[in-house]
Design a protein around this motif. Structure first.
Motif, PDB file in Angstrom:
ATOM      1  N   GLU A 107       0.824  -1.212   0.000  1.00  0.00           N
ATOM      2  CA  GLU A 107       0.000   0.000   0.000  1.00  0.00           C
ATOM      3  C   GLU A 107       0.856   1.259   0.000  1.00  0.00           C
ATOM      4  OE1 GLU A 107      -3.939  -1.803   2.326  1.00  0.00           O
ATOM      5  OE2 GLU A 107      -2.283  -0.885   3.470  1.00  0.00           O
ATOM      6  N   ASP A 108       2.009   1.218   0.689  1.00  0.00           N
ATOM      7  CA  ASP A 108       2.923   2.364   0.641  1.00  0.00           C
ATOM      8  C   ASP A 108       3.374   2.627  -0.788  1.00  0.00           C
ATOM      9  OD1 ASP A 108       2.807   2.688   3.365  1.00  0.00           O
ATOM     10  OD2 ASP A 108       4.736   1.706   3.775  1.00  0.00           O
ATOM     11  N   PHE A 109       3.719   1.567  -1.493  1.00  0.00           N
ATOM     12  CA  PHE A 109       4.131   1.735  -2.887  1.00  0.00           C
ATOM     13  C   PHE A 109       2.987   2.281  -3.737  1.00  0.00           C
ATOM     14  CE2 PHE A 109       3.838  -0.198  -7.120  1.00  0.00           C
ATOM     15  CZ  PHE A 109       4.851   0.526  -7.746  1.00  0.00           C
ATOM     16  N   ALA A 110       1.769   1.774  -3.520  1.00  0.00           N
ATOM     17  CA  ALA A 110       0.625   2.243  -4.310  1.00  0.00           C
ATOM     18  C   ALA A 110       0.397   3.733  -4.095  1.00  0.00           C
ATOM     19  CB  ALA A 110      -0.618   1.442  -3.941  1.00  0.00           C
ATOM     20  N   TYR A 136       2.996   5.628  -6.005  1.00  0.00           N
ATOM     21  CA  TYR A 136       2.748   5.634  -7.442  1.00  0.00           C
ATOM     22  C   TYR A 136       1.698   6.687  -7.798  1.00  0.00           C
ATOM     23  CZ  TYR A 136       1.960   4.139 -12.196  1.00  0.00           C
ATOM     24  OH  TYR A 136       1.870   4.122 -13.574  1.00  0.00           O
ATOM     25  N   VAL A 137       0.600   6.697  -7.044  1.00  0.00           N
ATOM     26  CA  VAL A 137      -0.482   7.641  -7.345  1.00  0.00           C
ATOM     27  C   VAL A 137      -0.014   9.078  -7.163  1.00  0.00           C
ATOM     28  CG1 VAL A 137      -2.760   8.438  -6.604  1.00  0.00           C
ATOM     29  CG2 VAL A 137      -2.311   5.995  -6.854  1.00  0.00           C
ATOM     30  N   GLN A 138       0.768   9.324  -6.104  1.00  0.00           N
ATOM     31  CA  GLN A 138       1.252  10.680  -5.848  1.00  0.00           C
ATOM     32  C   GLN A 138       2.173  11.168  -6.967  1.00  0.00           C
ATOM     33  OE1 GLN A 138       3.077  10.434  -2.001  1.00  0.00           O
ATOM     34  NE2 GLN A 138       1.121  10.190  -0.919  1.00  0.00           N
ATOM     35  N   HIS A 139       2.932  10.268  -7.559  1.00  0.00           N
ATOM     36  CA  HIS A 139       3.915  10.668  -8.572  1.00  0.00           C
ATOM     37  C   HIS A 139       3.393  10.547 -10.004  1.00  0.00           C
ATOM     38  CE1 HIS A 139       6.626  10.285  -5.127  1.00  0.00           C
ATOM     39  NE2 HIS A 139       7.507  10.986  -5.820  1.00  0.00           N
ATOM     40  N   LYS A 170      -3.266   7.673 -11.632  1.00  0.00           N
ATOM     41  CA  LYS A 170      -3.737   6.335 -11.937  1.00  0.00           C
ATOM     42  C   LYS A 170      -3.033   5.804 -13.187  1.00  0.00           C
ATOM     43  CE  LYS A 170      -6.851   6.100  -8.634  1.00  0.00           C
ATOM     44  NZ  LYS A 170      -6.815   5.124  -7.553  1.00  0.00           N
ATOM     45  N   ALA A 171      -2.871   4.488 -13.228  1.00  0.00           N
ATOM     46  CA  ALA A 171      -2.130   3.872 -14.325  1.00  0.00           C
ATOM     47  C   ALA A 171      -3.053   3.541 -15.482  1.00  0.00           C
ATOM     48  CB  ALA A 171      -1.433   2.610 -13.831  1.00  0.00           C
ATOM     49  N   ASP A 172      -2.671   3.933 -16.695  1.00  0.00           N
ATOM     50  CA  ASP A 172      -3.449   3.579 -17.881  1.00  0.00           C
ATOM     51  C   ASP A 172      -3.215   2.120 -18.276  1.00  0.00           C
ATOM     52  OD1 ASP A 172      -4.471   6.168 -18.112  1.00  0.00           O
ATOM     53  OD2 ASP A 172      -2.735   6.834 -19.275  1.00  0.00           O
ATOM     54  N   TRP A 193      -1.400  -3.798  -9.833  1.00  0.00           N
ATOM     55  CA  TRP A 193      -2.128  -2.685 -10.449  1.00  0.00           C
ATOM     56  C   TRP A 193      -3.414  -2.370  -9.693  1.00  0.00           C
ATOM     57  CZ3 TRP A 193      -7.007  -3.054 -12.854  1.00  0.00           C
ATOM     58  CH2 TRP A 193      -7.429  -1.897 -13.518  1.00  0.00           C
ATOM     59  N   GLU A 194      -4.080  -3.405  -9.176  1.00  0.00           N
ATOM     60  CA  GLU A 194      -5.338  -3.190  -8.458  1.00  0.00           C
ATOM     61  C   GLU A 194      -5.127  -2.390  -7.166  1.00  0.00           C
ATOM     62  OE1 GLU A 194      -6.849  -7.144  -8.071  1.00  0.00           O
ATOM     63  OE2 GLU A 194      -8.006  -7.021  -9.944  1.00  0.00           O
ATOM     64  N   PHE A 195      -3.958  -2.521  -6.558  1.00  0.00           N
ATOM     65  CA  PHE A 195      -3.675  -1.702  -5.368  1.00  0.00           C
ATOM     66  C   PHE A 195      -3.642  -0.227  -5.747  1.00  0.00           C
ATOM     67  CE2 PHE A 195      -2.391  -5.594  -3.261  1.00  0.00           C
ATOM     68  CZ  PHE A 195      -2.684  -5.334  -1.937  1.00  0.00           C
ATOM     69  N   VAL A 196      -3.113   0.078  -6.922  1.00  0.00           N
ATOM     70  CA  VAL A 196      -3.057   1.460  -7.381  1.00  0.00           C
ATOM     71  C   VAL A 196      -4.442   1.928  -7.836  1.00  0.00           C
ATOM     72  CG1 VAL A 196      -2.141   2.971  -9.184  1.00  0.00           C
ATOM     73  CG2 VAL A 196      -0.623   1.350  -8.011  1.00  0.00           C
ATOM     74  N   GLU A 197      -5.123   1.090  -8.547  1.00  0.00           N
ATOM     75  CA  GLU A 197      -6.395   1.484  -9.157  1.00  0.00           C
ATOM     76  C   GLU A 197      -7.530   1.593  -8.139  1.00  0.00           C
ATOM     77  OE1 GLU A 197      -8.513   2.684 -12.566  1.00  0.00           O
ATOM     78  OE2 GLU A 197      -6.387   2.403 -12.139  1.00  0.00           O
TER      79      GLU A 197
END
Length: 362
Positions: free
Chosen positions: A287-290, A293-296, A299-301, A354-358
């Motif tokens: 979750e820290d990584f997710a 990712y979102v902060q930088h 959301k990922a295409d 990817w689902e953790f990010v999305e």
């Protein structure tokens, strides 16, 4: 061990060797039919002003002589061998040959030696140089040189700063068996309370319970190890808080297998890593990584975009190394990256990450 302590200055680690020299000289005199040199004349000239009024040492040395004199020839030989072996630090940590203990010798000499070196160990808290006790000088010298102020036996618990209540000064080789190293700083190491009191206790680093010889790291010289989780298998471990964690496989890299095996046998390192850190922190670390990712990147295409950013994130964590258990966190994320990058479950791993990010970051 995860790192080794800096070696304490030899010019301040003199008490144990001084007492051993006094015992050797006195035993030789007794064997020649003479009386041991009396206190404080038996001491080196430069140490007499420091030790001459330590009546506790004087009396306990005097109690040792009749106990030694009562031994038969074979027992005297074994006692001398015990002294030679136990003071052969640090070589004895890695040598496969025997190291004679004091166990099994007649009770009077065991008790006399034990009381002498136990009393000497306690003197480390009161013997002072320039107004500071030797024990505090040793701890401060080690603490100041440590980049990470954590226990090297587990990497999980922090050391208190000098001036705070001290951690126990652990007898690496237990004094109950290796009495003649009882006040030698090469055998005395700072150790967190959990490692010392909950796991090591009075275990023998050199011999297993069945009597087989084992080898161990020298706490002041190594070898030291890094931790690898790369044999672990994603999605195959137990369920923790409704999430499936990896089936953890922990390997120690960088030194002899025999030394690492002893480290784990005594301090239960792998068991503690899994139970206290990896199972508990696995999902929070993902979750820290997710969140990163979102902060930088938002959301990922594409699914693959997420795992492709892992190496840069891992590189940033590596700067912390042992701080805040980064040595485990980086290995966890490297495991995830490698799982996404190849193998039969690679696609499932990529979608899972990817689902953790999305869906997992708000």
């Amino acid at each position: 061990m995860l790192f080794a302590f800096p070696v304490f200055q030899d010019d301040k680690n003199w008490l144990n060797s001084t007492l051993v020299d006094v015992l050797r000289a006195g035993m030789h005199a007794i064997d020649e039919g003479e009386a041991p040199v009396v206190w404080p004349d038996c001491l080196p000239d430069h140490l007499r002003p420091i030790l001459r009024n330590r009546s506790g040492l004087r009396n306990r040395i005097a109690d040792f002589w009749p106990a030694y004199q009562a031994l038969d020839a074979d027992q005297k030989l074994r006692l001398r061998q015990a002294i030679d072996d136990q003071t052969n630090l640090p070589d004895i940590f890695g040598l496969p040959r025997n190291c004679e203990t004091i166990v099994g010798l007649p009770d009077p000499v065991v008790e006399a030696a034990g009381q002498l070196f136990d009393f000497a160990f306690k003197q480390l808290k009161t013997l002072k140089l320039d107004g500071e006790c030797i024990r505090d000088i040793q701890y401060k010298a080690i603490y100041d040189q440590l980049q990470e102020k954590i226990c090297p036996f587990c990497g999980l618990n922090h050391f208190r700063a000098p001036g705070a209540p001290r951690h126990a000064l652990d007898h690496y080789l237990p004094a109950s068996r290796y009495t003649f190293a009882g006040s030698d700083f090469r055998n005395l190491v700072p150790c967190c309370h959990e490692c010392n009191s909950d796991f090591k206790m009075d275990q023998d680093l050199l011999f297993r319970d069945d009597g087989t010889r084992r080898q161990c790291s020298d706490p002041y010289m190594g070898p030291v190890y890094t931790v690898s989780l790369q044999g672990s298998r994603l999605f195959e471990g137990e369920t923790v808080n409704r999430h499936r964690v990896p089936l953890w496989v922990i390997e120690f890299v960088g030194g002899p297998v025999a030394h690492a095996q002893t480290w784990d046998e005594v301090y239960k390192v792998k068991e503690r890593f899994v139970r206290d850190i990896l199972n508990v922190c696995f999902i929070p670390w993902v979750e820290d990584f997710a969140r990163y990712y979102v902060q930088h990147f938002g959301k990922a295409d594409e699914v693959d975009e997420v795992y492709h950013s892992l190496p840069d994130y891992i590189a940033g964590l590596g700067l912390d190394h042992l701080r805040e258990r980064a040595f485990l966190k980086t290995e966890v994320l490297r495991l995830i990256y490698n799982s996404c990058n190849g193998g039969e479950n690679a696609e499932a791993a990529r979608i899972w990450l990817w689902e953790f990010v999305e869906y997992g970051v708000t």
